[in-house]
Enzyme design. Structure first.
Site, mmCIF file in Angstrom:
data_model
loop_
_atom_site.group_PDB
_atom_site.id
_atom_site.type_symbol
_atom_site.label_atom_id
_atom_site.label_comp_id
_atom_site.label_asym_id
_atom_site.label_seq_id
_atom_site.Cartn_x
_atom_site.Cartn_y
_atom_site.Cartn_z
ATOM 1 N N ASP A 1 -10.810 2.476 4.535
ATOM 2 C CA ASP A 1 -11.073 1.166 4.278
ATOM 3 C C ASP A 1 -12.914 0.934 3.998
ATOM 4 O O ASP A 1 -13.343 -0.090 3.522
ATOM 5 C CB ASP A 1 -10.946 0.570 5.655
ATOM 6 C CG ASP A 1 -9.638 -0.537 5.327
ATOM 7 O OD1 ASP A 1 -9.263 -0.596 4.395
ATOM 8 O OD2 ASP A 1 -8.870 -0.709 6.279
ATOM 9 N N LYS B 1 0.850 -1.249 0.079
ATOM 10 C CA LYS B 1 0.110 0.073 0.017
ATOM 11 C C LYS B 1 0.857 1.164 0.180
ATOM 12 O O LYS B 1 0.789 2.244 -0.874
ATOM 13 C CB LYS B 1 -0.854 0.043 1.218
ATOM 14 C CG LYS B 1 -1.931 -0.932 1.055
ATOM 15 C CD LYS B 1 -2.836 -1.374 2.357
ATOM 16 C CE LYS B 1 -3.763 -2.471 2.326
ATOM 17 N NZ LYS B 1 -4.498 -2.710 3.574
ATOM 18 N N GLN C 1 -4.850 -2.018 9.888
ATOM 19 C CA GLN C 1 -4.294 -3.401 9.095
ATOM 20 C C GLN C 1 -4.841 -4.462 10.014
ATOM 21 O O GLN C 1 -4.559 -4.413 11.228
ATOM 22 C CB GLN C 1 -3.259 -3.705 8.828
ATOM 23 C CG GLN C 1 -2.846 -4.651 7.805
ATOM 24 C CD GLN C 1 -3.650 -4.569 6.465
ATOM 25 O OE1 GLN C 1 -3.668 -3.643 5.743
ATOM 26 N NE2 GLN C 1 -3.843 -5.671 5.883
HETATM 27 N N1 GUN Z 1 -6.896 -7.133 6.192
HETATM 28 C C1 GUN Z 1 -7.318 -7.757 4.884
HETATM 29 N N2 GUN Z 1 -7.698 -6.971 4.142
HETATM 30 C C2 GUN Z 1 -7.746 -5.775 4.663
HETATM 31 C C3 GUN Z 1 -8.382 -4.565 4.070
HETATM 32 O O1 GUN Z 1 -8.721 -4.356 3.052
HETATM 33 N N3 GUN Z 1 -7.903 -3.360 5.136
HETATM 34 C C4 GUN Z 1 -7.376 -3.711 6.306
HETATM 35 N N4 GUN Z 1 -7.290 -2.741 7.152
HETATM 36 N N5 GUN Z 1 -7.009 -4.837 6.776
HETATM 37 C C5 GUN Z 1 -7.227 -5.835 6.002
#
Ligand code: GUN
Length: 294
Positions: free
Chosen positions: A120, A53, A97
């Site tokens: 998110d 990211k 995350q």
């Molecule tokens: N863990 C797996 N996919 C995601 C996501 O799209 N966002 C976040 N914050 N954690 C994740």
């Protein structure tokens, strides 16, 4: 053989557009969007995703920061970090995350994030807006799947869509999005989960099959209708002695088998995962432009 739904080319195309919009924002407002990722613990998969990211942010001109904490951080301390980020005017959006260590209640964490900075799209306010079809931050993986369906001009209206898996992050939101009165949307959606009976009977009627079940190579050719579109959300590292590395990356779909019967299929890697990141960048740009919350 199926047509490959290429997440790499599609995500690059979307990132080019985002990069142009970011440049425009910098020219007009002298301000680059700023995304913060909060990472708790040392889960290798989470570390990899967060790094991906950050790299993607750099490639489009979005500023990214990483707030990293030990897996021993208390819930109260993590909530304080969230309060700080909610109030920091230099931060447009942030993500925490997942997964979090088991002593931290994930709902407490998500509920504490300001909906305006919840890029998110996990906060109940944003989920509610999504359900009602209001302007919001769509959860990144479902949004990435919609982008792929649009890019490949895959008709969803009137189609039978079967979603495997009912997670809050993927299965539940994509089932809602594809049943909405919208394009992509207007589909007849069946959401299957661990308690579903006669799974194979259901999947083999799907015009579009979305696998988000978290089990490597679960979907086999006999479960797929000939010429169905297959979207694979899974990502797993499994042992493979025939591979020099001793492992390979695979999805929830047995690609070797299913690519012989599907009309279109997403590869893993190179499919949905890259689109998730593109969708997060899109949400961060929206947060900086304040188009959802003014
Ligand atoms: N863990 C797996 N996919 C995601 C996501 O799209 N966002 C976040 N914050 N954690 C994740």
């Amino acid at each position: 053989m199926s047509i490959l739904i290429d997440g790499k080319t599609t995500s690059e195309k979307i990132k080019s557009r985002i990069a142009a919009e970011v440049a425009h924002l910098i020219d007009n407002e002298d301000k680059a969007p700023h995304l913060v990722a909060v990472l708790v613990g040392q889960d290798p998969a989470s570390e990899f995703y967060v790094k991906s990211k950050e790299k993607a942010c750099q490639s489009v001109g979005i500023i990214s920061s990483l707030y990293k904490y030990s897996e021993k951080i208390t819930e109260a301390d993590l909530l304080q970090v969230i309060d700080f980020l909610n109030n920091d005017p230099d931060v447009d959006g942030f993500i925490v995350q997942l997964p979090l260590p088991s002593h931290i209640n994930v709902d407490h964490v998500i509920n504490r994030i300001s909906p305006a900075k919840d890029v998110d799209g996990f906060h109940p306010m944003n989920i509610g807006k999504m359900v009602l079809g209001a302007e919001t931050y769509l959860p990144a993986t479902p949004a990435g799947i919609l982008m792929l369906l649009e890019e490949y001009k895959i008709e969803t209206e009137g189609k039978n869509v079967v979603v495997l898996g009912r997670s809050n992050i993927v299965g539940t939101p994509i089932s809602i999005l594809l049943s909405r009165k919208a394009n992509p949307g207007n589909a007849t959606v069946t959401l299957c989960h661990s308690k579903s009976a006669n799974l194979e009977e259901i999947t083999s009627k799907a015009d579009i099959l979305i696998a988000a079940i978290g089990q490597p190579e679960f979907v086999k050719a006999h479960m797929v209708k000939p010429n169905a579109v297959v979207i694979d959300v899974g990502i797993h590292r499994i042992e493979d002695k025939t591979n020099p590395k001793g492992y390979r990356i695979t999805g929830d779909v047995d690609f070797a088998e299913v690519s012989k019967v599907a009309s279109h299929i997403t590869p893993v890697p190179g499919g949905v995962g890259l689109m998730t990141i593109a969708a997060l960048l899109e949400n961060t740009l929206k947060a900086a432009k304040k188009t959802v919350y003014r």
